[in-house]
Scaffold this active site. Structure first.
Site, PDB file in Angstrom:
ATOM      1  N   HIS A   1      59.850  61.303  30.097  1.00 52.83           N
ATOM      2  CA  HIS A   1      61.176  60.969  30.583  1.00 52.83           C
ATOM      3  C   HIS A   1      61.766  62.148  31.352  1.00 52.83           C
ATOM      4  CE1 HIS A   1      60.837  57.795  27.418  1.00 52.83           C
ATOM      5  NE2 HIS A   1      61.421  57.096  28.369  1.00 52.83           N
TER       6      HIS A   1
ATOM      7  N   LYS B   1      61.035  44.729  24.533  1.00 55.69           N
ATOM      8  CA  LYS B   1      62.099  45.153  23.624  1.00 55.69           C
ATOM      9  C   LYS B   1      63.113  44.028  23.378  1.00 55.69           C
ATOM     10  CE  LYS B   1      60.819  49.291  22.559  1.00 55.69           C
ATOM     11  NZ  LYS B   1      60.473  49.608  21.149  1.00 55.69           N
TER      12      LYS B   1
ATOM     13  N   TYR C   1      58.393  46.546  29.952  1.00 56.23           N
ATOM     14  CA  TYR C   1      58.788  47.235  28.719  1.00 56.23           C
ATOM     15  C   TYR C   1      60.090  46.649  28.174  1.00 56.23           C
ATOM     16  CZ  TYR C   1      60.353  51.084  25.699  1.00 56.23           C
ATOM     17  OH  TYR C   1      60.796  51.839  24.639  1.00 56.23           O
TER      18      TYR C   1
ATOM     19  N   SER D   1      65.706  49.899  23.329  1.00 55.91           N
ATOM     20  CA  SER D   1      65.952  50.865  24.403  1.00 55.91           C
ATOM     21  C   SER D   1      67.093  50.364  25.264  1.00 55.91           C
ATOM     22  CB  SER D   1      64.691  51.025  25.259  1.00 55.91           C
ATOM     23  OG  SER D   1      64.983  51.656  26.479  1.00 55.91           O
ATOM     24  N   SER D   2      67.819  51.292  25.879  1.00 55.35           N
ATOM     25  CA  SER D   2      68.928  50.903  26.752  1.00 55.35           C
ATOM     26  C   SER D   2      68.457  50.180  28.011  1.00 55.35           C
ATOM     27  CB  SER D   2      69.739  52.136  27.149  1.00 55.35           C
ATOM     28  OG  SER D   2      68.938  53.075  27.832  1.00 55.35           O
ATOM     29  N   CYS D   3      67.155  50.208  28.290  1.00 56.81           N
ATOM     30  CA  CYS D   3      66.644  49.533  29.493  1.00 56.81           C
ATOM     31  C   CYS D   3      66.660  48.012  29.346  1.00 56.81           C
ATOM     32  CB  CYS D   3      65.244  50.016  29.825  1.00 56.81           C
ATOM     33  SG  CYS D   3      63.971  49.428  28.691  1.00 56.81           S
TER      34      CYS D   3
END
Length: 313
Positions: free
Chosen positions: A180, A141, A137, A108-110
């Site tokens: 989201h 990842k 989270y 994920s981009s997070c």
């Protein structure tokens, strides 16, 4: 991948996994295996190991994850880090033990630092503090990326990682408590239209910038990279184009046909100010997205209307 290669999609019923499933079927792959969460609890190591020993998949798309928006990530912090670490650890290690030819881990981009320079380049990983609301989270990842790198380095496994930007599309999650931003907007504007409300209330100031990619574009990129990429470094997957949340709201409002006003609740958190992926690495490999935001939101809304009774609301 040969057309009859045995391919396991972990998370085949989610938005991402189901899009990969559709793409593989469209491309003529005939030996796709999967299990529902009721049939196989990916958090249970013994059951995951038994499944891999029985089925011996050749290729694995690790698209299973516990996911949610700002609220869910912030409230269920323990659940997000525990469940994601556990399921990905089980699948990655089982893939190694059973000689999987290639595995793709979807992150994920997070994973990027909250205040990282924009656009986000792959090398910015671990160069600063994460966004606090989804830190558990994101850490899970990041661990998945490092597991794939480590198994490649120690055991020679062809395990690769990809980092998608914000996704939306067919089979999205429309639960207002843990969805989201884009699917939440689609539902809010739709219900306001149906109920003839004068206003729609949205979180934050509307100023953060976000990038969005239609799930079927992501699936196309994933299958492309599974066929054409085998290196240690992970690859960003995105459109390379971002919009403000305020602009996004206007597009959704127009698409749905809501004619009232938008009210922004500035007491609610905005999250990261901007998250735009640098996709130059992906473009250099030969892939670019094909579905723009307006078209994609239109497709997503049609799916919402068509499958309203069966979607996760």
């Amino acid at each position: 991948m040969n057309k009859n290669a045995k391919i396991y999609i972990a998370g085949h019923r989610g938005m991402v996994g189901s899009a990969i499933f559709r793409k593989l079927q469209q491309d003529g792959f005939t030996n796709i295996i999967y299990r529902t969460s009721q049939e196989l609890d990916l958090r249970n190591q013994e059951k995951v190991f038994s499944f891999f020993e029985l089925e011996k998949p050749e290729y694995v798309f690790l698209a299973a994850a516990k996911v949610g928006g700002i609220a869910a990530n912030n409230i269920f912090r323990a659940d997000f880090i525990y469940e994601n670490l556990t399921l990905q650890n089980n699948i990655i290690h089982a893939s190694y033990l059973n000689g999987v030819k290639k595995l793709m881990f979807l992150g994920s981009s997070c994973i990027y630092p909250k205040m990282a320079p924009q656009p986000l380049k792959e090398e910015y990983l671990l160069t600063g503090l994460l966004e606090p609301t989804n830190e558990p989270y994101a850490i899970a990842k990041i661990a998945g990326i490092k597991m794939c790198e480590s198994y490649r380095n120690q055991y020679g496994c062809d395990f690769i990682s990809v980092m998608p930007t914000n996704l939306y599309g067919t089979n999205d999650n429309y639960d207002l408590q843990n969805s989201h931003v884009l699917p939440a907007m689609i539902r809010k504007f739709h219900e306001a239209k149906v109920n003839q409300h004068a206003t729609v209330n949205l979180w934050g100031s509307g100023s953060p910038m976000r990038e969005f990619l239609y799930a079927d574009d992501l699936a196309d990129a994933c299958v492309f990279l599974m066929q054409n990429y085998s290196e240690e470094g992970f690859v960003n997957i995105g459109s390379g184009v971002d919009v403000s949340i305020k602009e996004l709201a206007e597009i959704v409002k127009t698409t749905v046909g809501f004619e009232g006003e938008i009210v922004w609740d500035s007491t609610k958190p905005d999250g990261t100010p901007r998250k735009l992926m640098d996709v130059s690495k992906l473009h250099s490999l030969g892939w670019t997205h094909t579905i723009n935001l307006e078209k994609g939101i239109g497709l997503a809304y049609q799916d919402f209307l068509k499958n309203h009774d069966t979607l996760r609301l």
